[in-house]
Design an enzyme around this catalytic site. Sequence first.
Site, mmCIF file in Angstrom:
data_model
loop_
_atom_site.group_PDB
_atom_site.id
_atom_site.type_symbol
_atom_site.label_atom_id
_atom_site.label_comp_id
_atom_site.label_asym_id
_atom_site.label_seq_id
_atom_site.Cartn_x
_atom_site.Cartn_y
_atom_site.Cartn_z
ATOM 1 N N GLY A 12 -38.398 112.851 -10.660
ATOM 2 C CA GLY A 12 -38.668 111.421 -10.394
ATOM 3 C C GLY A 12 -40.389 111.516 -10.524
ATOM 4 N N PHE A 15 -43.829 107.131 -7.047
ATOM 5 C CA PHE A 15 -44.739 107.174 -6.101
ATOM 6 C C PHE A 15 -44.776 108.727 -5.237
ATOM 7 C CE2 PHE A 15 -45.109 102.731 -6.440
ATOM 8 C CZ PHE A 15 -46.578 102.456 -6.428
ATOM 9 N N GLY A 16 -43.460 108.836 -4.832
ATOM 10 C CA GLY A 16 -43.128 110.173 -4.108
ATOM 11 C C GLY A 16 -43.401 111.488 -4.861
ATOM 12 N N VAL A 80 -31.487 114.128 -15.106
ATOM 13 C CA VAL A 80 -30.820 115.173 -14.384
ATOM 14 C C VAL A 80 -29.476 114.517 -14.269
ATOM 15 C CG1 VAL A 80 -30.543 116.559 -12.299
ATOM 16 C CG2 VAL A 80 -32.759 116.016 -13.068
ATOM 17 N N GLU A 172 -43.576 86.744 -4.299
ATOM 18 C CA GLU A 172 -44.624 87.033 -5.023
ATOM 19 C C GLU A 172 -44.132 86.484 -6.381
ATOM 20 O OE1 GLU A 172 -46.490 90.913 -3.168
ATOM 21 O OE2 GLU A 172 -45.163 91.266 -4.802
ATOM 22 N N ALA A 317 -43.775 101.625 -1.093
ATOM 23 C CA ALA A 317 -44.449 102.894 -1.642
ATOM 24 C C ALA A 317 -45.431 103.610 -0.564
ATOM 25 C CB ALA A 317 -45.738 102.067 -2.558
#
Length: 419
Positions: A12, A15-16, A80, A172, A317
């Site tokens: 991935g 952000f992580g 994966v 938003e 995030a």
Amino acid sequence: MDSSKKTVVVVGGGFGGISVAKQLKKANVNVILVDKKNHHLFQPLLYQVATAALSPGDIAMPIRGIFGKYSNVRTVMDEVTEIDKNSQTIVLKSGNKLNYDYLVLAPGAQYNYFGNDNWSEHAPGLKTIANALEVREKILVSLEKADQIPDKEKRKPYLRYVIVGGGPTGVEMAGAIAEIAKRNMMRDFKSLSPEETEVYLVEAMSGILNGYPEHLSKKAQKDLEKMGVQILLDSPVTDIRENGIEIDGKFIETPNMVWAAGVKASPLIKALDCEIDKMGRAIVTKNLTIPGTGNIFVIGDAAHAKDEDGNPLPGLAPVALQMGKYVGNLIKEGKSIDKVNPFHYTDKGTMATIGRAKAVAKIRGFTFSGFVAWLVWCFIHIFFLIGYRNRFRVFAEWSWYYLTFKRGVRLITGRVTKK
């Protein structure tokens, strides 16, 4: 890569995953970062691509460009499909296999249509650049079609916009579309009037921005209504078709629908054969590992982790960034999993923008709204963008829009009409 070093496979590039790889870019390990796409995407600003305020390149960065100068980080564009915990191997869609000493899963989340996946064809979510461009195209094409229909009744459907979900993304998006429809672009369509447009924000619960302080939620609702957004609360969606949406028995005819109502974890988590919650997230230990393992971590939107009060951490995030930093440092230090402090999330605040110079924010116990909150929102989002080029471009685009009320990225490329 040095075969004598331990291998960390990170799945991935959100952000992580990027946060983990950044912590390990100079560590004594090999890092293999696997993602289905070749770029890191700043998802909090994706709605601005969908509403023609920013270009995709303003909020995306090639992953190879981020780590190109670090010899111990390798990037693999693949997906994966299998995870073998016994042999410490993952299988990719291409058929290739990767061995790991540490596995970090940060595959993110996808929108949850609550068993009605066919709705996604007509009401796309906002998780990818492709989603955002599809939404942008629908909005622009609808305006062009409406401009060619002299009968006001017949062109009404093309001037309606429905956003499902009253969370930050929905709020938003609704505010941005209201500005487009009632001010920004309407001046270029001589036969259309801003009063003809209808923007709906649909929420199944009794308020928007659930999880925010009540007064901020009400402030956001009031600001949206002033902008012309019709907010439908306690209004669950019962059906979505090509030509419109059914809400609690009422049908709204429109081709312009966006889904922002809920998320579920990546299906990859099921390959771990571990305990999951109702959103499909892996229930992890205090060290963000899968129970029974000391070398498989799950972070970000795919992890069900709890704070000190026992409440699940939100899929934001900042949570993913802090988790990634924690796991990266843990691996870099090489300590036994039972000898490190548990993960602690520091809540630095939440915020949502409503429109030009309008936002709500809760930061370290303080709440505020309006222009000041909007400035803070702008600063923080620019700061967290990867790359000085992207930061400068976004700052320039926002400054131009603030001064001129004009959105520059208004191209129709045929994404919708080719279907």
